[in-house]
Motif scaffolding. Structure first.
Motif, PDB file in Angstrom:
ATOM      1  N   THR A 265       0.631  95.170 -32.711  1.00 20.44           N
ATOM      2  CA  THR A 265       1.619  96.159 -33.148  1.00 20.44           C
ATOM      3  C   THR A 265       0.986  97.539 -33.256  1.00 20.44           C
ATOM      4  OG1 THR A 265       2.946  94.516 -34.327  1.00 20.44           O
ATOM      5  CG2 THR A 265       3.202  96.799 -35.020  1.00 20.44           C
ATOM      6  N   PHE A 266      -0.313  97.581 -33.527  1.00 17.96           N
ATOM      7  CA  PHE A 266      -1.055  98.844 -33.555  1.00 17.96           C
ATOM      8  C   PHE A 266      -0.822  99.614 -32.257  1.00 17.96           C
ATOM      9  CE2 PHE A 266      -4.818 101.296 -32.450  1.00 17.96           C
ATOM     10  CZ  PHE A 266      -5.086 102.011 -33.606  1.00 17.96           C
ATOM     11  N   TYR A 267      -0.846  98.913 -31.124  1.00 20.16           N
ATOM     12  CA  TYR A 267      -0.670  99.558 -29.825  1.00 20.16           C
ATOM     13  C   TYR A 267       0.787  99.890 -29.554  1.00 20.16           C
ATOM     14  CZ  TYR A 267      -5.466  98.136 -29.242  1.00 20.16           C
ATOM     15  OH  TYR A 267      -6.817  97.986 -29.428  1.00 20.16           O
ATOM     16  N   PHE A 268       1.683  99.048 -30.041  1.00 16.75           N
ATOM     17  CA  PHE A 268       3.112  99.334 -29.913  1.00 16.75           C
ATOM     18  C   PHE A 268       3.449 100.631 -30.631  1.00 16.75           C
ATOM     19  CE2 PHE A 268       7.575  98.613 -31.328  1.00 16.75           C
ATOM     20  CZ  PHE A 268       8.168  98.573 -30.065  1.00 16.75           C
ATOM     21  N   LEU A 269       2.885 100.816 -31.816  1.00  8.87           N
ATOM     22  CA  LEU A 269       3.127 102.039 -32.586  1.00  8.87           C
ATOM     23  C   LEU A 269       2.487 103.249 -31.927  1.00  8.87           C
ATOM     24  CD1 LEU A 269       2.606 100.683 -36.221  1.00  8.87           C
ATOM     25  CD2 LEU A 269       4.770 101.278 -35.120  1.00  8.87           C
ATOM     26  N   THR A 270       1.364 103.030 -31.248  1.00  8.17           N
ATOM     27  CA  THR A 270       0.700 104.139 -30.553  1.00  8.17           C
ATOM     28  C   THR A 270       1.625 104.778 -29.537  1.00  8.17           C
ATOM     29  OG1 THR A 270      -1.501 103.176 -30.823  1.00  8.17           O
ATOM     30  CG2 THR A 270      -1.231 104.773 -29.050  1.00  8.17           C
ATOM     31  N   PHE A 271       2.389 103.945 -28.842  1.00 11.17           N
ATOM     32  CA  PHE A 271       3.321 104.449 -27.828  1.00 11.17           C
ATOM     33  C   PHE A 271       4.305 105.442 -28.438  1.00 11.17           C
ATOM     34  CE2 PHE A 271       7.409 104.137 -25.587  1.00 11.17           C
ATOM     35  CZ  PHE A 271       7.014 104.492 -24.310  1.00 11.17           C
ATOM     36  N   PHE A 272       4.753 105.182 -29.661  1.00 12.25           N
ATOM     37  CA  PHE A 272       5.738 106.052 -30.316  1.00 12.25           C
ATOM     38  C   PHE A 272       5.087 107.161 -31.126  1.00 12.25           C
ATOM     39  CE2 PHE A 272       7.888 101.967 -29.711  1.00 12.25           C
ATOM     40  CZ  PHE A 272       9.035 102.389 -29.039  1.00 12.25           C
ATOM     41  N   MET A 273       3.797 107.013 -31.427  1.00 10.51           N
ATOM     42  CA  MET A 273       3.128 108.037 -32.233  1.00 10.51           C
ATOM     43  C   MET A 273       2.937 109.330 -31.458  1.00 10.51           C
ATOM     44  SD  MET A 273      -0.587 107.933 -34.154  1.00 10.51           S
ATOM     45  CE  MET A 273      -1.529 108.327 -32.662  1.00 10.51           C
ATOM     46  N   TRP A 274       2.489 109.215 -30.212  1.00  7.99           N
ATOM     47  CA  TRP A 274       2.257 110.412 -29.413  1.00  7.99           C
ATOM     48  C   TRP A 274       3.577 110.918 -28.838  1.00  7.99           C
ATOM     49  CZ3 TRP A 274      -2.155 112.836 -29.953  1.00  7.99           C
ATOM     50  CH2 TRP A 274      -3.281 112.116 -30.299  1.00  7.99           C
ATOM     51  N   LYS A 275       3.829 112.194 -28.995  1.00  7.05           N
ATOM     52  CA  LYS A 275       5.047 112.788 -28.475  1.00  7.05           C
ATOM     53  C   LYS A 275       4.940 113.008 -26.962  1.00  7.05           C
ATOM     54  CE  LYS A 275       6.062 115.298 -32.759  1.00  7.05           C
ATOM     55  NZ  LYS A 275       6.236 116.631 -33.393  1.00  7.05           N
ATOM     56  N   LYS A 276       6.084 112.893 -26.310  1.00 15.25           N
ATOM     57  CA  LYS A 276       6.101 113.150 -24.868  1.00 15.25           C
ATOM     58  C   LYS A 276       5.827 114.628 -24.624  1.00 15.25           C
ATOM     59  CE  LYS A 276       9.397 109.549 -23.556  1.00 15.25           C
ATOM     60  NZ  LYS A 276      10.710 109.269 -22.896  1.00 15.25           N
ATOM     61  N   THR A 277       5.060 114.891 -23.595  1.00 12.49           N
ATOM     62  CA  THR A 277       4.753 116.275 -23.237  1.00 12.49           C
ATOM     63  C   THR A 277       4.589 116.381 -21.742  1.00 12.49           C
ATOM     64  OG1 THR A 277       3.166 118.084 -23.450  1.00 12.49           O
ATOM     65  CG2 THR A 277       2.294 115.835 -23.662  1.00 12.49           C
ATOM     66  N   ASP A 278       5.003 117.501 -21.180  1.00 20.04           N
ATOM     67  CA  ASP A 278       4.900 117.744 -19.743  1.00 20.04           C
ATOM     68  C   ASP A 278       3.656 118.543 -19.401  1.00 20.04           C
ATOM     69  OD1 ASP A 278       7.293 116.446 -19.271  1.00 20.04           O
ATOM     70  OD2 ASP A 278       8.455 118.277 -19.644  1.00 20.04           O
ATOM     71  N   LYS A 279       2.889 118.911 -20.434  1.00 23.06           N
ATOM     72  CA  LYS A 279       1.708 119.736 -20.212  1.00 23.06           C
ATOM     73  C   LYS A 279       0.562 118.893 -19.707  1.00 23.06           C
ATOM     74  CE  LYS A 279       2.973 123.125 -23.710  1.00 23.06           C
ATOM     75  NZ  LYS A 279       2.569 123.828 -24.936  1.00 23.06           N
TER      76      LYS A 279
END
Length: 251
Positions: A237-251
């Motif tokens: 679940t640590f990795y599942f949460l990682t996906f949502f922790m970082w915000k999407k960015t186009d930079k």
């Protein structure tokens, strides 16, 4: 592709491969029925009277009812995934997961360096993370390989134990780095999820400390199996949460 996007994708695949492979093996172990007639032509694993495999050691062979080990603790994860044909699914999934884990920890180290975060725990985080991935790959290699030797069984258990210790330690150091620098990265992450990950990791550490003294004993086997399955969910679940922790960015 920037590093945060790569980290998000790697973490999501780590969760998916781990969760799906284990639970598919759990289902397969129970839908197969093993029939031994003494004749190779009529012995094997069957599903709805259709012969699937010639040999096997699925849970269905033991005549057990449908089980949910997350709650009833009837079988360990190792018991479910190491038997034929389950290890044909689980082992490749863990090899890929191990590679993704190595990539995940390397990407995090590079990201921390790019953010110009100077922290004494960066190398520790990478060391424990990559080492845990190596232990996972080694452990999966020996799944399904049978040797009637006590030292071999001990070796497998030690490797698995090292994987868990190193994995949770790596998670602890990574969370520590991001928590101590949350003001610097607050525009890149969801702070609430970071704090939730901190609670998750600390919970995993406390549970590990509490159950460690009881691991050498065969008592409370059912309880240990329940803890094992749910601890597994906590770790991935640590990795599942990682996906949502970082915000999407186009930079």
């Amino acid at each position: 592709m920037n590093k945060t996007s790569s980290i998000r994708k790697a973490s999501l695949w780590i969760f998916i491969l781990s969760f799906v492979s284990v639970n598919v093996c759990l289902i397969l172990s129970q839908i197969f029925v093993y029939i031994e007639s003494g004749n190779p032509e009529t012995s094997g694993l069957f599903y709805n009277n259709l012969k699937i495999f010639n040999v096997g050691d699925a849970i269905g062979e033991k005549g057990l009812p449908w089980i949910i080990p997350y709650f009833d603790g009837v079988a360990s994860i190792s018991r479910v995934v190491r038997v034929y044909p389950n290890y044909l699914i689980f082992k490749p999934a863990m090899w890929i997961t191990g590679v993704l884990l190595i990539r995940y920890w390397i990407l995090n180290k590079k990201l921390i360096e790019d953010l110009k975060i100077n922290h004494n725990d960066i190398n520790k985080c990478l060391y424990f993370g990559v080492s845990s991935a190596v232990f996972l790959i080694v452990h999966s290699i020996f799944l399904g390989v049978k040797f009637d030797l006590s030292i071999y069984k001990l070796f497998r258990r030690i490797i698995l134990l090292f994987f868990i210790i190193f994995e949770v330690t790596a998670q602890f150091y990574l969370i520590k780095i991001y928590i101590q620098n949350k003001e610097r990265i607050k525009n890149l992450i969801n702070i609430n999820i970071l704090l939730f990950k901190k609670i998750l990791v600390y919970t995993l550490i406390v549970v590990a400390i509490l159950i460690f003294p009881f691991l050498p004993f065969n008592n409370f086997k059912t309880l240990k199996h329940i803890l094992e399955w749910n601890y597994f969910i906590g770790v991935i679940t640590f990795y599942f949460l990682t996906f949502f922790m970082w915000k999407k960015t186009d930079k």
